[in-house]
Design a protein around this motif. Structure first.
Motif, PDB file in Angstrom:
ATOM      1  N   TYR A 139      48.295 -33.349  62.375  1.00  7.23           N
ATOM      2  CA  TYR A 139      48.124 -34.472  61.458  1.00  7.23           C
ATOM      3  C   TYR A 139      46.734 -35.077  61.631  1.00  7.23           C
ATOM      4  O   TYR A 139      46.372 -35.497  62.728  1.00  7.23           O
ATOM      5  CB  TYR A 139      49.200 -35.516  61.760  1.00  7.23           C
ATOM      6  N   PRO A 140      45.945 -35.138  60.569  1.00  8.02           N
ATOM      7  CA  PRO A 140      44.584 -35.679  60.730  1.00  8.02           C
ATOM      8  C   PRO A 140      44.624 -37.199  60.789  1.00  8.02           C
ATOM      9  O   PRO A 140      45.412 -37.818  60.091  1.00  8.02           O
ATOM     10  CB  PRO A 140      43.882 -35.225  59.454  1.00  8.02           C
ATOM     11  N   SER A 141      43.768 -37.755  61.587  1.00  3.69           N
ATOM     12  CA  SER A 141      43.747 -39.206  61.697  1.00  3.69           C
ATOM     13  C   SER A 141      43.015 -39.810  60.504  1.00  3.69           C
ATOM     14  O   SER A 141      42.039 -39.251  60.000  1.00  3.69           O
ATOM     15  CB  SER A 141      43.020 -39.585  62.983  1.00  3.69           C
ATOM     16  N   SER A 142      43.521 -40.965  60.051  1.00  3.97           N
ATOM     17  CA  SER A 142      42.730 -41.657  59.039  1.00  3.97           C
ATOM     18  C   SER A 142      42.146 -42.919  59.671  1.00  3.97           C
ATOM     19  O   SER A 142      41.497 -43.709  59.034  1.00  3.97           O
ATOM     20  CB  SER A 142      43.613 -42.006  57.842  1.00  3.97           C
ATOM     21  N   HIS A 182      50.474 -31.158  57.026  1.00  2.00           N
ATOM     22  CA  HIS A 182      50.568 -31.065  58.479  1.00  2.00           C
ATOM     23  C   HIS A 182      51.985 -30.603  58.814  1.00  2.00           C
ATOM     24  O   HIS A 182      52.922 -30.837  58.060  1.00  2.00           O
ATOM     25  CB  HIS A 182      50.212 -32.393  59.147  1.00  2.00           C
ATOM     26  N   GLY A 183      52.095 -29.888  59.913  1.00  2.00           N
ATOM     27  CA  GLY A 183      53.400 -29.316  60.267  1.00  2.00           C
ATOM     28  C   GLY A 183      53.578 -27.907  59.711  1.00  2.00           C
ATOM     29  O   GLY A 183      54.559 -27.237  60.036  1.00  2.00           O
ATOM     30  N   ILE A 217      44.269 -23.946  66.826  1.00  6.38           N
ATOM     31  CA  ILE A 217      45.490 -24.675  66.427  1.00  6.38           C
ATOM     32  C   ILE A 217      46.685 -24.089  67.185  1.00  6.38           C
ATOM     33  O   ILE A 217      47.514 -24.812  67.743  1.00  6.38           O
ATOM     34  CB  ILE A 217      45.705 -24.616  64.899  1.00  6.38           C
ATOM     35  N   ALA A 218      46.735 -22.738  67.206  1.00  7.13           N
ATOM     36  CA  ALA A 218      47.866 -22.088  67.887  1.00  7.13           C
ATOM     37  C   ALA A 218      47.881 -22.456  69.373  1.00  7.13           C
ATOM     38  O   ALA A 218      48.937 -22.656  69.965  1.00  7.13           O
ATOM     39  CB  ALA A 218      47.783 -20.580  67.697  1.00  7.13           C
ATOM     40  N   ARG A 219      46.686 -22.571  69.959  1.00  2.00           N
ATOM     41  CA  ARG A 219      46.633 -22.820  71.395  1.00  2.00           C
ATOM     42  C   ARG A 219      46.901 -24.288  71.736  1.00  2.00           C
ATOM     43  O   ARG A 219      47.604 -24.594  72.684  1.00  2.00           O
ATOM     44  CB  ARG A 219      45.254 -22.408  71.930  1.00  2.00           C
ATOM     45  N   LEU A 267      40.487 -30.078  63.809  1.00  2.00           N
ATOM     46  CA  LEU A 267      41.097 -28.785  63.455  1.00  2.00           C
ATOM     47  C   LEU A 267      41.780 -28.833  62.093  1.00  2.00           C
ATOM     48  O   LEU A 267      41.798 -27.841  61.360  1.00  2.00           O
ATOM     49  CB  LEU A 267      42.054 -28.330  64.561  1.00  2.00           C
ATOM     50  N   TYR A 268      42.292 -29.991  61.732  1.00  2.20           N
ATOM     51  CA  TYR A 268      42.834 -30.100  60.369  1.00  2.20           C
ATOM     52  C   TYR A 268      41.699 -29.914  59.364  1.00  2.20           C
ATOM     53  O   TYR A 268      41.826 -29.175  58.387  1.00  2.20           O
ATOM     54  CB  TYR A 268      43.499 -31.470  60.138  1.00  2.20           C
TER      55      TYR A 268
END
Ligand code: ME8
Length: 672
Positions: free
Chosen positions: A376-379, A501-502, A365-367, A452-453
């Motif tokens: 933000y995960p996709s729905s 997210h965020g 995530i950091a990279r 990743l989420y």
């Protein structure tokens, strides 16, 4: 709905320093208390030390110090260890405190005023080790609990009408099946009570180290009535202060007394009977766990087969010990401790499974995401069945973890949490976020965000569930997830999808460094040094003789002044002599031990010494060594060791270097 939850450990005897058997009970209670706090319950967690009675009086006399000195020192060690281990106790009761004394005397008074105490005389057997009256025994016969010889006691005593409680107790056990858990213990207790209860002597005149009977100070109160009352006195029972009385009314009865299986009778028969007699409510539940075994028998100070918590936490940290004990031992049953199994569990479950999940998820995530923020995960279109499967497994895990944990099946609860860890690690491998990250198109970015989420949200859930078991490392992972202080998180509504997210990640760092083989050696060496450097009570396989039944603290330490110095008289108690090695050989099955026969001038002594890695046996024959000759003998690997070779401990690994002389010295000469 939140409610109050009051949990207790046994209060530990202060005749010896703590070992991981004590740590086991305390860790289990700590983990339970932490989960209750996380659920928002008004939780009170009590531990402490049991400081009166004949056993302590004798241990102090053997050490040449006063009971108060002994109890101050060892109580300090228990408390110091719990602090180092980050045990979240709310109160620590010592039975030598004035608040306890007041409460015990009030307990005695109430029982007496209600007509359950009478004066009589006891002539019979007593086991000092268990502080137990053994009614049916004849002089010299062994204690049915521990096998040590009992001692004859003949004195005027106050008696408690235990016999009046047979039916009431049986009704309690049948009417409240959770009063004693697990069921095996409940059955044992019921059989014991059904076999008939005799009245119990509850005072002693032949010992002084105790709380005086109100209005008759020639007697001190029986140590188990004194000790058991701690559960009430610590929360204000017997105090004249209004606020203490309110505190008692709020927290009593206890929700859970956690104990080891050997003290079931005291807690499940005597304690409820005392409380009924005093007109007080009964604890809701008593939970007896099994024993921690080491080298195949119960780890105990008198056997000398102990491992210290300090050894494990110095090398692998607090959470490694906690995780191992809660995951490896089936709660309620006996379980074995070994350094190999500890390191294996640590590496596989913590360093590999959870450690990897945390480090790769957070690092990616950091990279891959600007500002190191949870994406933000996709729905929509880029969502797959695998993402939903993880969410489903996580929801199921939250539920199954709770039901195992609430049933004190810590091992299965953790196993459930770790199957989620396993599932997410597999999901990461199968979905290859590192490969998806190579592509710049919008669909791939959205896919990467979802993977990743999903991993981070599963990590958050596992971390919250595992916190009571491994609070230090989960607190770090929580911070790395950017979520602040985990202790403030409420478990009540833990569910999938709460990770915002965020959320900006904290600094990502590894939490569980892998342990290599040397960790095992280091721990073994540390233990060996602790055992070789300090005498323990003789370890015997059979019954222990009465005079050693209350062994000295592992350090038969002389009374030290506050700055840690000892008097010349104390030093003079240690008798060191020049000896000459006559025979030296390896001990079978023990890499570090040598069996030596040492001429000390007046006799040949057998000594087992942990120096095999530093000295070849043949190099020692004829060599002059320094031997502490007045130590109690102890058994190592079944061999009696009669003395201790003095050596310097050198380097990180504490390699032994034998003390010797430049001049020639006669065998048997004393060192002063
Ligand atoms: O009995 N395995 O104190 P104690 C598992 N003062 N648990 C162990 C253990 C082992 N090998 N060794 C010790 C007393 N324990 C009394 C209690 S309560 C009012 C008075 C743990 O110092 C376990 O909880 O002998 C056991 O019951 C307790 O330490 C005994 O501690």
């Amino acid at each position: 709905m939140s409610s109050k939850f009051y949990i207790t450990t046994p209060i530990y005897y202060v005749n010896a320093r703590p070992h991981i058997g004590h740590a086991y009970t305390t860790i289990a209670c700590d983990a339970i208390a932490r989960r209750h706090r996380m659920l928002g319950d008004d939780t009170l967690f009590l531990t402490g030390t049991d400081e009166h009675g004949q056993k302590i009086e004798r241990s102090a006399a053997d050490a040449g110090i006063t009971p108060q000195q002994l109890t101050d020192r060892i109580a300090g060690e228990f408390r110091g260890l719990w602090d180092r281990m980050n045990i979240s106790y709310d109160d620590f009761i010592r039975t030598t405190e004035p608040r306890h004394k007041l409460g015990v005397q009030e307990m005695f008074r109430r029982i007496r005023d209600n007509g359950y105490i009478y004066k009589g005389s006891y002539s019979g057997q007593y086991c000092v080790f268990d502080e137990l009256y053994v009614d049916a025994a004849t002089p010299g016969s062994p204690c049915p609990e521990c096998g040590r010889p009992t001692e004859t006691v003949s004195e005027e005593n106050y008696f408690f009408k235990l016999s009046a409680f047979e039916d009431k107790l049986l009704k309690l056990y049948t009417g409240q099946p959770n009063f004693i858990r697990p069921e095996t213990r409940r059955n044992e207790v019921m059989a014991f009570v059904r076999s008939g209860l005799r009245d119990l002597s509850i005072s002693r005149t032949s010992i002084k180290w105790g709380i005086p009977v109100p209005d008759d100070p020639r007697h001190v109160i029986y140590v188990w009535l004194d000790a058991l009352s701690n559960y009430c006195t610590a929360i204000g029972f017997g105090s004249p202060e209004e606020k203490d009385q309110q505190n008692f009314a709020h927290y009593w009865p206890a929700d859970l007394h956690m104990i080891g299986k050997e003290i079931v009778r005291f807690h499940c028969v005597y304690w409820p009977a005392f409380l009924m007699a005093a007109g007080l409510p009964l604890p809701k539940s008593i939970l007896a766990h099994g024993w921690l075994l080491f080298e195949e028998s119960k780890m105990s100070k008198s056997r000398g087969n102990i491992v210290r918590a300090e050894t494990v936490i110095d090398v692998l940290g607090n959470d490694a010990l906690r995780y191992f004990l809660l995951r490896e031992v089936v709660f309620g049953q006996d379980g074995s401790f070994s350094f190999d199994a500890l390191v294996q569990r640590y590496n596989s479950d913590l360093a590999n499974d959870l450690g990897n999940l945390a480090s790769r998820t957070l690092t990616m995530i950091a990279r891959y995401f600007r500002g190191g923020e949870v994406p933000y995960p996709s729905s929509g279109g880029s969502r797959t069945a695998a993402d939903d499967a993880i969410a489903r497994v996580a929801e199921e895990t939250i539920a199954s973890f709770a039901s195992f944990w609430d049933d004190f099946q810590f091992s299965r609860a953790l196993e459930a949490a770790w199957s989620l860890v396993g599932a997410v690690n597999k999901y990461i491998v199968e979905n290859e976020p590192w490969a998806v990250a190579e592509k710049e198109d919008e669909g791939s970015r959205s896919r990467l965000a979802t993977i990743l989420y999903t991993a981070a949200e599963a990590l958050r859930i596992v971390t919250a569930l595992a916190y009571p078991a491994i609070p230090e490392s989960t607190a770090r992972i929580w911070e790395q997830l950017g979520l602040g202080a985990i202790s403030e998180f409420r478990l009540t509504d833990l569910k999938w999808g709460q990770l915002q997210h965020g959320t900006k990640l904290g600094k990502v760092e590894p939490v569980f460094p892998r342990a290599d083989k040397s960790a095992i050696e280091r721990m073994q060496q540390m233990e060996q040094q602790r055992t070789l450097a300090v005498p323990t009570a003789p370890a015997q396989d059979g019954p222990l003789p009465a005079q050693t039944a209350s062994p000295m603290p592992t350090v038969a330490a002389p009374a030290a002044t506050p700055d840690g110095r000892i008097s010349i008289d104390d030093f003079a108690k240690v008798e060191m002599r020049v000896g000459q090695v006559k025979v030296a050989e390896k001990v079978k099955g023990a890499d570090k031990l040598l069996r030596l026969e040492v001429d000390v001038g007046t006799e040949i002594r057998q000594v087992v010494a942990g120096i095999a890695e530093a000295y070849a046996p043949e190099s020692l024959v004829g060599r002059k060594v320094v031997l502490v000759v007045n130590l109690q003998p102890r058994k190592l690997r079944g061999l009696e060791s009669n003395g201790m070779i003095v050596a310097a401990s050198v380097g990180d690994k504490g390699s032994p270097v034998l003390a010797g002389f430049l001049e020639d010295v006669p065998v048997g000469a004393r060192l002063k």
